[in-house]
Design a protein around this motif. Structure first.
Motif, PDB file in Angstrom:
ATOM      1  N   LEU A 116      31.891  50.483  34.484  1.00 21.97           N
ATOM      2  CA  LEU A 116      31.143  51.729  34.366  1.00 21.97           C
ATOM      3  C   LEU A 116      30.115  51.861  35.491  1.00 21.97           C
ATOM      4  CD1 LEU A 116      30.564  51.851  30.497  1.00 21.97           C
ATOM      5  CD2 LEU A 116      32.349  53.000  31.827  1.00 21.97           C
ATOM      6  N   VAL A 117      29.437  50.752  35.811  1.00 21.61           N
ATOM      7  CA  VAL A 117      28.471  50.780  36.912  1.00 21.61           C
ATOM      8  C   VAL A 117      29.191  51.071  38.225  1.00 21.61           C
ATOM      9  CG1 VAL A 117      26.851  49.389  38.262  1.00 21.61           C
ATOM     10  CG2 VAL A 117      26.841  49.227  35.762  1.00 21.61           C
ATOM     11  N   ALA A 118      30.325  50.406  38.450  1.00 18.66           N
ATOM     12  CA  ALA A 118      31.086  50.636  39.677  1.00 18.66           C
ATOM     13  C   ALA A 118      31.506  52.099  39.780  1.00 18.66           C
ATOM     14  CB  ALA A 118      32.311  49.723  39.712  1.00 18.66           C
ATOM     15  N   GLY A 119      31.963  52.672  38.671  1.00 18.10           N
ATOM     16  CA  GLY A 119      32.381  54.069  38.682  1.00 18.10           C
ATOM     17  C   GLY A 119      31.243  55.001  39.057  1.00 18.10           C
ATOM     18  N   ALA A 120      30.029  54.699  38.570  1.00 19.21           N
ATOM     19  CA  ALA A 120      28.871  55.523  38.900  1.00 19.21           C
ATOM     20  C   ALA A 120      28.519  55.441  40.382  1.00 19.21           C
ATOM     21  CB  ALA A 120      27.674  55.094  38.053  1.00 19.21           C
ATOM     22  N   LEU A 121      28.899  54.318  41.018  1.00 19.33           N
ATOM     23  CA  LEU A 121      28.634  54.132  42.440  1.00 19.33           C
ATOM     24  C   LEU A 121      29.766  54.660  43.322  1.00 19.33           C
ATOM     25  CD1 LEU A 121      27.243  50.480  42.385  1.00 19.33           C
ATOM     26  CD2 LEU A 121      25.912  52.580  42.630  1.00 19.33           C
ATOM     27  N   GLY A 122      30.849  55.093  42.694  1.00 18.39           N
ATOM     28  CA  GLY A 122      32.003  55.548  43.462  1.00 18.39           C
ATOM     29  C   GLY A 122      32.872  54.417  43.970  1.00 18.39           C
ATOM     30  N   ILE A 123      32.745  53.224  43.347  1.00 20.54           N
ATOM     31  CA  ILE A 123      33.558  52.065  43.721  1.00 20.54           C
ATOM     32  C   ILE A 123      34.744  51.981  42.768  1.00 20.54           C
ATOM     33  CG2 ILE A 123      33.600  49.548  43.933  1.00 20.54           C
ATOM     34  CD1 ILE A 123      30.586  49.710  44.558  1.00 20.54           C
ATOM     35  N   ALA A 124      35.934  51.908  43.316  1.00 22.54           N
ATOM     36  CA  ALA A 124      37.146  51.926  42.495  1.00 22.54           C
ATOM     37  C   ALA A 124      37.292  50.639  41.687  1.00 22.54           C
ATOM     38  CB  ALA A 124      38.371  52.112  43.386  1.00 22.54           C
ATOM     39  N   THR A 125      37.861  50.755  40.496  1.00 25.65           N
ATOM     40  CA  THR A 125      38.259  49.611  39.677  1.00 25.65           C
ATOM     41  C   THR A 125      39.681  49.856  39.188  1.00 25.65           C
ATOM     42  OG1 THR A 125      37.400  50.574  37.612  1.00 25.65           O
ATOM     43  CG2 THR A 125      35.884  49.209  38.907  1.00 25.65           C
ATOM     44  N   ALA A 126      40.309  48.819  38.684  1.00 30.81           N
ATOM     45  CA  ALA A 126      41.669  48.968  38.174  1.00 30.81           C
ATOM     46  C   ALA A 126      41.666  49.865  36.943  1.00 30.81           C
ATOM     47  CB  ALA A 126      42.254  47.604  37.820  1.00 30.81           C
TER      48      ALA A 126
END
Length: 316
Positions: A116-126
Motif C-alpha cells: 500500500l505504501v509503495a502504491g502511494a509512492l507510484g512504485i509498482a508491486t506484483a
C-alpha cells in the motif's frame, strides 16, 4: 579506555530463530574485532531471555543488562523482533538502538501494508490479493502465483504454485505461519537487491546493487537462500537508467516507511521497470549475507559496517 558495551540480541520466538542466531553470532564477533564489548543476549524459541552463558534470566533481568549497555543491536529476523517489537522495548527502556524504529519495522514486516505504501509512492508491486481464513475458500486458481505469509521472512511458508492442485498445500503452509497471506502473480524479471544506509546528517548511502541469479520461472525460496546454492552478482550489471530507478525507488521506500540504520529493499527488474518485492529492516547479517557483501564491494569491511551502525545509533 573501557570498551563500549553493546547488547547483541539474537534468536527470537519465530521460524527464523536459527537464522537470527547465526546473524547475532557474526555481529557479536565483528563488534569485538572492532573493539567493542559485545554483550550477548538470546531469546529462545519459547520467548525466554537468556544471558551469554545461555542461562534463563527473564525479561526484567534482560532489561537491566540492556540498561548497562551504551546501545542495543537487535539482530532478530521476523515477528517478535524485526517487526519493531525490540525497538519499542529499547525505546521504553531509553536504550539507544541500532536499526529501524517501531513504526518502520511494523510496516515493513507487513507485506500488505508495504504494498500500500509503495502504491502511494507510484512504485509498482506484483498484482496480488490478501486472504484470511474466512475468505481463502473464495480464491480460484487461474494462473501461476506465489503464496506467502504477510508477516514472515527468510522465505518461510513461500510457495510457487504452477497448477491448481498445489494451491491447497501452499495455502496451508502459509497459514501455518500467519493468519493473513498474500497470493501474488508470478513476476518475470531479474531479482535485484538494494541496500540503503542512513547517516546522522540525513544523507543516504546506497551500496552497489546485488543480483540474485535465479533460473527463469523460479523463485528465491528458503532452500535456495540457505542451501548453499545461492549465486549473487555484485555489483549487478545494470545500465545507468535502471540503476537510478532502482536506487530512487529504494530510498523512497526507506524514507516513506521511516527506516533507520540499514535496510535491504528487494525488487524484480522487469521490462516495465522496478517492481517492489519486499523491505527487510533487519536482513541477514553474517559477513556472507547480502547486505554486508554489498557494502564490501565499496571497500567497507564487515567490522567497519558494524562500527558505523553502532556509532550512528549512539546519542550525539
Amino acid at each position: 579506555m573501557t570498551p563500549t558495551r553493546v547488547a547483541v540480541i539474537g534468536g527470537g520466538r519465530n521460524c527464523e530463530h536459527d537464522v537470527s542466531l547465526a546473524s547475532a553470532a557474526a555481529v557479536a564477533e565483528g563488534l569485538e574485532q572492532a573493539g567493542y564489548d559485545a554483550v550477548r543476549l538470546t531469546i529462545d524459541p519459547a520467548g525466554v531471555w537468556r544471558d551469554r552463558e545461555d542461562r534463563p534470566i527473564g525479561l526484567a533481568a534482560a532489561v537491566q543488562v540492556l540498561l548497562s549497555c551504551a546501545v542495543a543491536f537487535p539482530v532478530l529476523h521476523g515477528p517478535h523482533g524485526e517487526d519493531g517489537t525490540l525497538a519499542a522495548l529499547c525505546d521504553l527502556a531509553d536504550v539507544p538502538c541500532v536499526g529501524s524504529p517501531l513504526g518502520a519495522g511494523a510496516l515493513a514486516m507487513d507485506k500488505w501494508a508495504t504494498k500500500l505504501v509503495a502504491g502511494a509512492l507510484g512504485i509498482a508491486t506484483a498484482p496480488g490479493r490478501l486472504l484470511t481464513g474466512t475468505d481463502a475458500d473464495s480464491y480460484t486458481f487461474t494462473h501461476p502465483v506465489v503464496v506467502k505469509p504477510v508477516a514472515a521472512g527468510s522465505s518461510h511458508g513461500v510457495t510457487l504454485v504452477r497448477e491448481a492442485a498445489g494451491l491447497g498445500p501452499a495455502l496451508d503452509a502459509a497459514f501455518a505461519l500467519d493468519d493473513r497471506i498474500l497470493v501474488e502473480d508470478l513476476m518475470t524479471g531479474r531479482e535485484i537487491d538494494v541496500a540503503v544506509l542512513s547517516r546522522p546528517d540525513g544523507s543516504r548511502v546506497v551500496a552497489p546493487a546485488l543480483e540474485i541469479m535465479i533460473p527463469v520461472g523460479e523463485i528465491f525460496d528458503h532452500a535456495a537462500k540457505y542451501g548453499g546454492s545461492a549465486d549473487f552478482r555484485i555489483p549487478a550489471p545494470l545500465d545507468e537508467a535502471d540503476r537510478k530507478d532502482l536506487e530512487q525507488a529504494a530510498v523512497s521506500m526507506y524514507d516513506a516507511l521511516g527506516c533507520a540504520g540499514v535496510a535491504r529493499i528487494d525488487f524484480f527488474l522487469t521490462e516495465r521497470g522496478p517492481v517492489l518485492n519486499e523491505v527487510n529492516t533487519m536482513p541477514g547479517f553474517t559477513a556472507q549475507s547480502q547486505v554486508p557483501r554489498m557494502f564490501a564491494a565499496t571497500g567497507m569491511s564487515f567490522a567497519v559496517l558494524l562500527d558505523l551502525l553502532v556509532r550512528d545509533a549512539l546519542p550525539a
